[in-house]
Design an enzyme around this catalytic site. Structure first.
Site, PDB file in Angstrom:
ATOM      1  N   ASN B  23       0.854  -1.185   0.000  1.00  0.00           N
ATOM      2  CA  ASN B  23       0.000   0.000   0.000  1.00  0.00           C
ATOM      3  C   ASN B  23       0.889   1.233   0.000  1.00  0.00           C
ATOM      4  O   ASN B  23       1.750   1.373   0.865  1.00  0.00           O
ATOM      5  CB  ASN B  23      -0.928  -0.005   1.224  1.00  0.00           C
ATOM      6  CG  ASN B  23      -1.903   1.166   1.205  1.00  0.00           C
ATOM      7  OD1 ASN B  23      -1.512   2.315   1.322  1.00  0.00           O
ATOM      8  ND2 ASN B  23      -3.183   0.865   1.062  1.00  0.00           N
ATOM      9  N   SER B  46      -5.157  -0.529  -2.825  1.00  0.00           N
ATOM     10  CA  SER B  46      -5.644   0.814  -2.520  1.00  0.00           C
ATOM     11  C   SER B  46      -6.812   0.651  -1.561  1.00  0.00           C
ATOM     12  O   SER B  46      -7.752  -0.095  -1.835  1.00  0.00           O
ATOM     13  CB  SER B  46      -6.082   1.506  -3.811  1.00  0.00           C
ATOM     14  OG  SER B  46      -6.266   2.880  -3.558  1.00  0.00           O
ATOM     15  N   GLU B  47      -6.755   1.373  -0.433  1.00  0.00           N
ATOM     16  CA  GLU B  47      -7.667   1.046   0.668  1.00  0.00           C
ATOM     17  C   GLU B  47      -9.130   1.392   0.387  1.00  0.00           C
ATOM     18  O   GLU B  47     -10.006   0.991   1.153  1.00  0.00           O
ATOM     19  CB  GLU B  47      -7.186   1.688   1.975  1.00  0.00           C
ATOM     20  CG  GLU B  47      -7.197   3.200   2.022  1.00  0.00           C
ATOM     21  CD  GLU B  47      -5.856   3.799   1.616  1.00  0.00           C
ATOM     22  OE1 GLU B  47      -5.115   3.146   0.860  1.00  0.00           O
ATOM     23  OE2 GLU B  47      -5.567   4.939   2.041  1.00  0.00           O
ATOM     24  N   ASN B  48      -9.409   2.103  -0.700  1.00  0.00           N
ATOM     25  CA  ASN B  48     -10.813   2.339  -1.038  1.00  0.00           C
ATOM     26  C   ASN B  48     -11.478   1.096  -1.638  1.00  0.00           C
ATOM     27  O   ASN B  48     -12.682   1.117  -1.914  1.00  0.00           O
ATOM     28  CB  ASN B  48     -10.956   3.530  -1.988  1.00  0.00           C
ATOM     29  CG  ASN B  48     -10.136   3.372  -3.251  1.00  0.00           C
ATOM     30  OD1 ASN B  48      -8.974   2.989  -3.191  1.00  0.00           O
ATOM     31  ND2 ASN B  48     -10.722   3.625  -4.381  1.00  0.00           N
ATOM     32  N   SER B  88     -11.415  -4.444   2.663  1.00  0.00           N
ATOM     33  CA  SER B  88     -10.136  -3.774   2.431  1.00  0.00           C
ATOM     34  C   SER B  88      -9.349  -3.648   3.728  1.00  0.00           C
ATOM     35  O   SER B  88      -8.146  -3.927   3.777  1.00  0.00           O
ATOM     36  CB  SER B  88     -10.392  -2.377   1.846  1.00  0.00           C
ATOM     37  OG  SER B  88      -9.178  -1.720   1.606  1.00  0.00           O
TER      38      SER B  88
END
Lengths: 233, 219
Positions: B23, B46-48, B88
């Site tokens: 990340n 990607s944390e979304n 996530s």
């Protein structure tokens, strides 16, 4: 089966709204936000809202519309950096903010929707986020207790939905929508395409219709992009 | 002649290992993806809610529904997957991500990190930073060694509100590379110097307990 289908966002909100209610809102940035429902909520003029949403929209879009109209009392969010209206209201003392780490916010909604009143996480241990909260050691590691969240109404956006409320999201527009759909007493979903029940592949449904009370087709959509970044061919 | 932002990113890329799930934060960390060694295959998270993040799109490929956590338009790759924010952060918090590279305002000699707020100024929020530093297996900070007003950012203790306690494993600044003893009290160890930088300069600009690695490399 009871009818879940409403002709538009305005009618889908009828009988649901009240001042001071807690609104769970899907979306990340402007991607996957329930744009039509937010606009209808602004037009309905409901006030003193607590909005639970990862972001607070931008000026002129998303929850930014409710902020500009002075309808929001408090935000529970992880990041609000894109919104000038937010900054102004906050600095004038007209808006409360409770920052939650993004994963903690997602889990609070997931837990609330799953009937779990609290959970432990190592996120935020030793920071201001943990102040005043119970902590506990598990296997030598310190964790902080966070509460599940359940709102009065959830507003979500999906790509496709069927008349029984089953939802399919598209690409990175899924984000917070599945958790928000579960974490309120009533969930209203707006979709780009509404199809008769039976037309979605049961193996591909992301949010089962049990979580969705009302559904409407919000097409057409004009999707905004916050950071259009491209590479040269 | 210290490192540029690009050189810092290139140095950080040397920490990537084949098969890593990674990340990357906003700023210098984003540049790291331009320097992935040819024999190393990594997957960006990607944390979304996206795993397998591709490069920025061509003008005619832009899809409003495909963004990274910085809200920038990106593209899919073969094997890309999408998932909810809860899934996530199950990846993040559950220790399934190998490496996180992010920026900082301050790092302390015990690995404490501050990068999300300055009291008295408008606060934007921590986003996913607190979850990432608490959950990801290895955390590398890329940052300028001193602030704009000349104050060291590598300190005995952070003065700003923390993002995480004892979370940073390594700092890469324009002056060099530093290991952080986040589990013990060994402090900061200089393991590599940037081009043209002297140990004396590093010492002068560092407020943390600093040791010099016996095998110190000069770039």
């Amino acid at each position: 089966m009871a009818n879940k289908v409403y002709k538009d966002a305005k009618s889908a909100l009828e009988g649901v709204l009240s001042d001071g209610m807690m609104v769970m809102c899907g979306g990340f940035g402007l991607v996957g936000i329930p744009d039509k429902l937010i606009r209808a909520m602004r037009d309905a003029g409901v006030k003193n809202l607590t909005c639970v949403s990862n972001n607070a929209g931008i000026d002129g879009a998303g929850l930014g519309l409710l902020l500009e109209a002075g309808q929001v009392k408090k935000m529970i969010s992880s990041y609000v950096g894109e919104n000038k209206t937010f900054a102004k209201l906050y600095l004038e003392g007209k808006l409360e903010i409770e920052f939650n780490p993004q994963g903690t916010l997602a889990e609070r909604c997931r837990a609330g929707g799953a009937g779990i009143p609290a959970f432990y996480t190592k996120t935020g241990v030793g920071t201001e986020v943990a102040k005043g909260k119970e902590t506990k050691i598990f296997d030598g590691q310190e964790y902080v207790m966070e509460r599940g969240l359940v709102g009065d109404v959830a507003l979500v956006k999906a790509w496709k939905g069927d008349t029984s409320g089953n939802l399919v999201y598209r690409k990175a527009a899924r984000n917070f929508n599945p958790m928000m759909a579960t974490a309120a007493r009533i969930c209203i979903a707006e979709v780009e395409e509404l199809v008769p029940v039976g037309q979605l592949d049961p193996d591909h449904i992301h949010t089962p219709g049990i979580f969705v009370n009302r559904i409407l087709c919000g097409a057409p959509y004009d999707k905004q992009i916050e950071q259009r970044t491209i590479r040269k061919a | 002649m210290a490192w540029t932002r690009e050189q810092m990113a290139a140095r950080a890329a040397k920490e990537l290992k084949d098969g890593y799930y990674v990340n990357l934060g906003i700023g210098i960390p984003t540049l790291v993806s331009n320097y992935v060694p040819e024999d190393v295959d990594i997957t960006l998270q990607s944390e979304n809610g996206m795993l397998g993040v591709g490069p920025f799109p061509l003008d005619n490929e832009v899809d409003a529904d495909i963004i990274n956590a910085g809200k920038q338009t990106v593209t899919e790759l073969k094997g890309t997957s999408y998932f909810s924010s809860a899934d996530s952060f199950a990846m993040v918090r559950g220790g399934h991500i190998d490496l996180s590279i992010l920026g900082a305002m301050e790092v302390a000699e015990n690995g404490d990190l501050a990068n999300w707020m300055i009291p008295g100024k408008m606060v934007k929020g921590m986003g996913g930073a607190m979850d990432l530093v608490a959950g990801v297996r290895r955390v590398i900070v890329t940052m300028e060694h001193v602030s704009k007003d000349g104050a060291s950012k590598l300190l005995k203790e952070c003065s700003l509100p923390l993002t995480g306690r004892r979370v940073v494993d390594m700092v890469i600044s324009e002056l060099g590379v530093f290991d952080i003893d986040k589990k013990g009290d060994g402090g900061v160890t200089l393991i590599e110097l940037a081009d043209g930088v002297t140990v004396e300069e590093v010492k002068a600009k560092t407020k943390a307990k600093l040791s010099i690695d016996a095998g110190l490399k000069v770039a």
